[in-house]
Design an enzyme around this catalytic site. Structure first.
Site, PDB file in Angstrom:
ATOM      1  CD  GLU A  32      -3.002  -0.770  -0.177  1.00 35.61           C
ATOM      2  OE1 GLU A  32      -3.202   0.510  -0.591  1.00 35.61           O
ATOM      3  OE2 GLU A  32      -3.787  -1.732  -0.777  1.00 35.61           O
ATOM      4  CE1 TYR A 111      -7.470   2.784  -0.322  1.00 36.08           C
ATOM      5  CE2 TYR A 111      -4.966   3.102  -0.140  1.00 36.08           C
ATOM      6  CZ  TYR A 111      -6.045   2.400  -0.623  1.00 36.08           C
ATOM      7  OH  TYR A 111      -5.751   1.241  -1.367  1.00 36.08           O
ATOM      8  CG  ASP A 129      -7.821   3.580  -4.789  1.00 36.08           C
ATOM      9  OD1 ASP A 129      -8.955   3.735  -5.152  1.00 36.08           O
ATOM     10  OD2 ASP A 129      -6.785   2.856  -5.423  1.00 36.08           O
TER      11      ASP A 129
END
Ligand code: SF4
Length: 264
Positions: A32, A111, A129
Site C-alpha cells: 500500500e 485510506y 483510493d
C-alpha cells in the site's frame, strides 16, 4: 450500483498482483505504501525484492537507513521509505494496533488503514483510493467530499465481501474507468452510471516541464548518490540548495557543521 455484477467482473478479470495473494499485514502495508504514488506494474518487482530483503517488520525495523533507501530506489518519493520503516519499528516494538487504531502508525492515513484492515483482517470498511473515488463520482454524476465518499462507499459495501469489493472498485478505476478515455462499454456498472459515455476529456495542459528539470529529479539524484557513496551530481547552486532543503525537511538527509549532507 450492481455490486454483484462488479464482484463477478472482478473475479473474472482481476490482475494477479502479488499483494492480492497474501493476508500478511506487513506485506500488505508495504504494497500500500509503495502504491501510494507509483503504478502497480512498476511496484511489482520492487515489492518482491523488498520482501526478500526485509522479510518482516522486525527485519525492516533493524535495517540501516542506507539499505532501506537503496531498496526503495526506483519508487520515488523517498520519505515513504522512512515512514514505512518507522511504522515497522512501531509494530516490531508494540505489535499491530487494533484495526481502528492503525492510523497511529507513522505514514498510515485513513485510506491505508482501511485497506490494511480490510485486506489483512477482513474488517468491513470501505477503502476509497483515487481510482475508487473516480468510479463513485462518475457513477453518481457529482463531486463529493472525502466524508461523503466514505459514506457512499460504506452504503455499497457488502459486509461479508469487503476486501473483494474494495479491490474491485480500485481495479475498475485503474483499468476501465480510467482518468482519460474510460471504457464504458466494458464496464460492469454502466447501467447505473450517470456518466456512461459522457465523461468530459479535459484538454491536456500545454508543454510540460521535463522531469530532469524538476526539483524532484534533483532530490532523487542527490539522494541516490549519497546512498551509493558516489560524488553528487553537478547542479546549479540554487537548485542544489532547494533540493537539499527538501531532503532535509523530509528527514532523508542531515547536514553537518560544514553544510554537507549525509544520511541520517
Ligand atoms: S460507465 Fe464509464 S464512466 Fe461510468 S463507472 Fe463505468 S467506466 Fe466509469
Amino acid at each position: 450500483m450492481d455490486v454483484g455484477a462488479l464482484l463477478a467482473w472482478y473475479a473474472r478479470v482481476r490482475r494477479p498482483l502479488p499483494w492480492r495473494a497474501t493476508r500478511d499485514p506487513y506485506a500488505i502495508l508495504v504494497s500500500e505504501v509503495m502504491l501510494q504514488q507509483t503504478q502497480a506494474a512498476r511496484v511489482v518487482p520492487l515489492y518482491e525484492r523488498w520482501l526478500e530483503r526485509f522479510t518482516d517488520a522486525r527485519a525492516l525495523a533493524d535495517a540501516p537507513v542506507r539499505d532501506v533507501l537503496a531498496a526503495w530506489s526506483g519508487l520515488g518519493y523517498n520519505r515513504r521509505a522512512l515512514a514505512l520503516q518507522a511504522a515497522a519499528r512501531a509494530v516490531a516494538e508494540h505489535g499491530w494496533p487494533a484495526p481502528e487504531r492503525l492510523t497511529d502508525l507513522p505514514g498510515v492515513g485513513p485510506y491505508t488503514a482501511a485497506a490494511l484492515a480490510s485486506f489483512a483482517w477482513d474488517v468491513p470498511v470501505a477503502a476509497v483510493d483515487t481510482n475508487a473515488r473516480r468510479v463513485l463520482e462518475r457513477r453518481d454524476g457529482r463531486r463529493r467530499t472525502a466524508r461523503e465518499l466514505a459514506q457512499r462507499a460504506a452504503e455499497l459495501l457488502p459486509a461479508e465481501r469487503a476486501a473483494q469489493f474494495n479491490q474491485a472498485m480500485m481495479e475498475l478505476g485503474a483499468t476501465v474507468c480510467r482518468p482519460r478515455r474510460p471504457a464504458c462499454p466494458a464496464c460492469p456498472v454502466r447501467d447505473a452510471c450517470a456518466s456512461q459515455g459522457r465523461v468530459d476529456e479535459a484538454p491536456r495542459a500545454g508543454r510540460r516541464l521535463r522531469f530532469q528539470d524538476t526539483d524532484r529529479w534533483a532530490r532523487g539524484r542527490l539522494l541516490a548518490a549519497l546512498v551509493a557513496g558516489e560524488p553528487p551530481p553537478l547542479l546549479e547552486a540554487a537548485r542544489r540548495e532547494r533540493a537539499l532543503a527538501g531532503l532535509e525537511s523530509d528527514g532523508l538527509v542531515v547536514r553537518g557543521a560544514d553544510g554537507e549532507p549525509r544520511l541520517p
